[in-house]
Design an enzyme around this catalytic site. Sequence first.
Site, PDB file in Angstrom:
ATOM      1  N   LEU A 287       0.823  -1.215   0.000  1.00 42.94           N
ATOM      2  CA  LEU A 287       0.000   0.000   0.000  1.00 42.94           C
ATOM      3  C   LEU A 287       0.859   1.268   0.000  1.00 42.94           C
ATOM      4  CD1 LEU A 287      -2.435  -1.595   2.535  1.00 42.94           C
ATOM      5  CD2 LEU A 287      -3.089  -0.870   0.224  1.00 42.94           C
ATOM      6  N   PRO A 288       0.269   2.395  -0.489  1.00 38.13           N
ATOM      7  CA  PRO A 288       1.107   3.554  -0.782  1.00 38.13           C
ATOM      8  C   PRO A 288       1.362   4.531   0.366  1.00 38.13           C
ATOM      9  CG  PRO A 288      -1.107   3.930  -1.568  1.00 38.13           C
ATOM     10  CD  PRO A 288      -1.102   2.556  -0.984  1.00 38.13           C
TER      11      PRO A 288
ATOM     12  N   THR B  82       6.223   0.169   2.945  1.00 37.88           N
ATOM     13  CA  THR B  82       7.164   0.878   3.812  1.00 37.88           C
ATOM     14  C   THR B  82       6.352   1.862   4.651  1.00 37.88           C
ATOM     15  OG1 THR B  82       8.779   0.729   2.035  1.00 37.88           O
ATOM     16  CG2 THR B  82       9.292   2.221   3.857  1.00 37.88           C
TER      17      THR B  82
ATOM     18  N   LYS C 191      14.598  -1.271   6.245  1.00 30.84           N
ATOM     19  CA  LYS C 191      14.177  -0.776   4.924  1.00 30.84           C
ATOM     20  C   LYS C 191      14.418   0.734   4.811  1.00 30.84           C
ATOM     21  CE  LYS C 191      11.794   0.067   1.160  1.00 30.84           C
ATOM     22  NZ  LYS C 191      12.410  -0.016  -0.157  1.00 30.84           N
TER      23      LYS C 191
ATOM     24  N   LYS D 160       7.990  10.175   1.417  1.00 30.93           N
ATOM     25  CA  LYS D 160       7.471   9.437   2.593  1.00 30.93           C
ATOM     26  C   LYS D 160       8.610   8.697   3.295  1.00 30.93           C
ATOM     27  CE  LYS D 160       5.390   5.433   1.495  1.00 30.93           C
ATOM     28  NZ  LYS D 160       6.220   4.285   1.814  1.00 30.93           N
TER      29      LYS D 160
HETATM   30  P1  NAD Z   1       1.175   2.324  -5.869  1.00 29.80           P
HETATM   31  O1  NAD Z   1       0.596   3.637  -5.519  1.00 29.80           O
HETATM   32  O2  NAD Z   1       1.579   2.035  -7.286  1.00 29.80           O
HETATM   33  O3  NAD Z   1       0.186   1.124  -5.434  1.00 29.80           O
HETATM   34  C1  NAD Z   1      -0.604   1.156  -4.293  1.00 29.80           C
HETATM   35  C2  NAD Z   1      -1.922   0.444  -4.600  1.00 29.80           C
HETATM   36  O4  NAD Z   1      -2.689   0.423  -3.395  1.00 29.80           O
HETATM   37  C3  NAD Z   1      -2.759   1.142  -5.658  1.00 29.80           C
HETATM   38  O5  NAD Z   1      -3.190   0.201  -6.620  1.00 29.80           O
HETATM   39  C4  NAD Z   1      -3.934   1.731  -4.866  1.00 29.80           C
HETATM   40  O6  NAD Z   1      -5.117   1.814  -5.627  1.00 29.80           O
HETATM   41  C5  NAD Z   1      -4.050   0.744  -3.738  1.00 29.80           C
HETATM   42  N1  NAD Z   1      -4.694   1.274  -2.536  1.00 29.80           N
HETATM   43  C6  NAD Z   1      -4.531   2.491  -1.964  1.00 29.80           C
HETATM   44  N2  NAD Z   1      -5.269   2.589  -0.851  1.00 29.80           N
HETATM   45  C7  NAD Z   1      -5.927   1.399  -0.717  1.00 29.80           C
HETATM   46  C8  NAD Z   1      -6.848   0.898   0.229  1.00 29.80           C
HETATM   47  N3  NAD Z   1      -7.246   1.623   1.286  1.00 29.80           N
HETATM   48  N4  NAD Z   1      -7.334  -0.350   0.040  1.00 29.80           N
HETATM   49  C9  NAD Z   1      -6.941  -1.110  -1.023  1.00 29.80           C
HETATM   50  N5  NAD Z   1      -6.069  -0.665  -1.955  1.00 29.80           N
HETATM   51  C10 NAD Z   1      -5.571   0.564  -1.802  1.00 29.80           C
HETATM   52  O7  NAD Z   1       2.433   2.114  -4.897  1.00 29.80           O
HETATM   53  P2  NAD Z   1       3.704   1.139  -5.119  1.00 29.80           P
HETATM   54  O8  NAD Z   1       4.740   1.855  -5.901  1.00 29.80           O
HETATM   55  O9  NAD Z   1       3.223  -0.182  -5.586  1.00 29.80           O
HETATM   56  O10 NAD Z   1       4.249   1.060  -3.614  1.00 29.80           O
HETATM   57  C11 NAD Z   1       3.607   0.254  -2.621  1.00 29.80           C
HETATM   58  C12 NAD Z   1       4.508   0.179  -1.394  1.00 29.80           C
HETATM   59  O11 NAD Z   1       5.762  -0.442  -1.768  1.00 29.80           O
HETATM   60  C13 NAD Z   1       4.876   1.538  -0.797  1.00 29.80           C
HETATM   61  O12 NAD Z   1       4.962   1.437   0.590  1.00 29.80           O
HETATM   62  C14 NAD Z   1       6.244   1.827  -1.389  1.00 29.80           C
HETATM   63  O13 NAD Z   1       6.990   2.701  -0.558  1.00 29.80           O
HETATM   64  C15 NAD Z   1       6.826   0.432  -1.419  1.00 29.80           C
HETATM   65  N6  NAD Z   1       7.890   0.231  -2.419  1.00 29.80           N
HETATM   66  C16 NAD Z   1       7.712   0.651  -3.723  1.00 29.80           C
HETATM   67  C17 NAD Z   1       8.728   0.441  -4.653  1.00 29.80           C
HETATM   68  C18 NAD Z   1       8.603   0.884  -6.092  1.00 29.80           C
HETATM   69  O14 NAD Z   1       9.619   0.821  -6.829  1.00 29.80           O
HETATM   70  N7  NAD Z   1       7.434   1.328  -6.566  1.00 29.80           N
HETATM   71  C19 NAD Z   1       9.920  -0.193  -4.259  1.00 29.80           C
HETATM   72  C20 NAD Z   1      10.045  -0.647  -2.945  1.00 29.80           C
HETATM   73  C21 NAD Z   1       9.026  -0.423  -2.034  1.00 29.80           C
END
Ligand code: NAD
Length: 298
Positions: free
Chosen positions: A64-65, A94, A169, A238
Site C-alpha cells: 500500500l502507498p 514501507t 528498509k 514518505k
Molecule cells: P502504488 O501507488 O503504485 O500502489 C498502491 C496500490 O494500493 C494502488 O493500486 C492503490 O489503488 C491501492 N490502494 C490504496 N489505498 C488502498 C486501500 N485503502 N485499500 C486497497 N487498496 C488501496 O504504490 P507502489 O509503488 O506499488 O508502492 C507500494 C509500497 O511499496 C509503498 O509502501 C512503497 O513505498 C513500497 N515500495 C515501492 C517500490 C517501487 O519501486 N514502486 C519499491 C520498494 C518499495
Amino acid sequence: MTLGFIGLGHMGFPMAARLLRDGHELTVFDTRPEALEQAVELGARAASSARDVADRAETVLASLPSVAASVEVATGERGVIGGRRIRRYIDLSTIGAGAAADLAGQLAERGIAMLDAPVSGGVGGAQQGTLAIMVSGPRDEFRTATTILQTLGNPIFIGTKPGAGQTMKLVNNLMSAATLAATAEVMVMGVKAGLDPTVMIEALNAGSGATHASRDKFPRAVLPRTFDFGFATGLMVKDVRLYLQEALDAGAPAELAQAVVRCWETTLDREGPESDFTSIVRPVEDAAGVIVDGRGSS
Ligand code: NAD
C-alpha cells in the site's frame, strides 16, 4: 494455504501475478476497480473490501502507498482485523517502525500475527521475483511464510522486534535516496562544466563513484529522458521523512538525512508526488540551466 493480496499497484500487481503463476489461489482487493479486473483476468478472485479478503484467506499480504492506507487496511472499519479466516498479515509496504509496531500490537489482540516485510528492488524486482524482503515479527510465522515470500524474492529475517524490518528498509532507502540525489547533483555539475553525460556515467561506473543510481537509474530513465523508472517521488519523500523521524527519535545524528530530505521535498514541490523519482535531477538542472541529456551521445 489460502492467500489474499491487497494493493495491486506498481509493486503489488506483479507480486500478485507471481503468486498466481506459482499456482496459489489468490483473493485480491484494491480501491481501483481496473486493477481488480486485471488481476481477475490472471485468475484471481475479487473481494469487495480488505475485510472480505480476510474472511476468505488465511494469509493476507498487502502493498500500500501510505501509512494511512496501511492503517485503514489493517485496522480500519473494513480492515483485515475483522476478518474471520485470517491468521497472519504480511505488510510489504514501507510504513516505518512505529506504525508497524502499533499495527502488530492491535492485530495480536485479535489473534492475528503480523510480519512487517518491506521490500527493495523496485518494479523490476517485483516482476522477476528478486526483491529483498526485510522481515520482522514472530519467528515461527516467518518460517511458515518463507515459501510464499520466496516466490517474491529473498526474505531476510531482521529480528523479532515489531518494526525492525521497517527500520532496515528505511536505512536502505535513505542510502538509495542519498545516492540518487548526489548523482543528480554531480551529473548536473559535470554537464555544466562541459562534460558529456553518457561518458560521465561510463566513467563513474568504472570508478569508485558507481552506485545503483549510476548503474541503473540514470542510464535507464535520465539519460534517455524517459523518467519512467517506476517509483513515485511522493513515496520517496514518505520514506526519507520516516527515516529522519526515526533517526531523530533514536537520538542518532542525521545531518546528511536532513539535506537529503530537503532535496526530495524540493522535487516534490516542483515535480509533484506522482512524478518518477528520477525527476530529482530536474530542479537541479533548472537551477544550473543545463540538461543531463544522453540522447545525442554516441
Ligand atoms: P502504488 O501507488 O503504485 O500502489 C498502491 C496500490 O494500493 C494502488 O493500486 C492503490 O489503488 C491501492 N490502494 C490504496 N489505498 C488502498 C486501500 N485503502 N485499500 C486497497 N487498496 C488501496 O504504490 P507502489 O509503488 O506499488 O508502492 C507500494 C509500497 O511499496 C509503498 O509502501 C512503497 O513505498 C513500497 N515500495 C515501492 C517500490 C517501487 O519501486 N514502486 C519499491 C520498494 C518499495
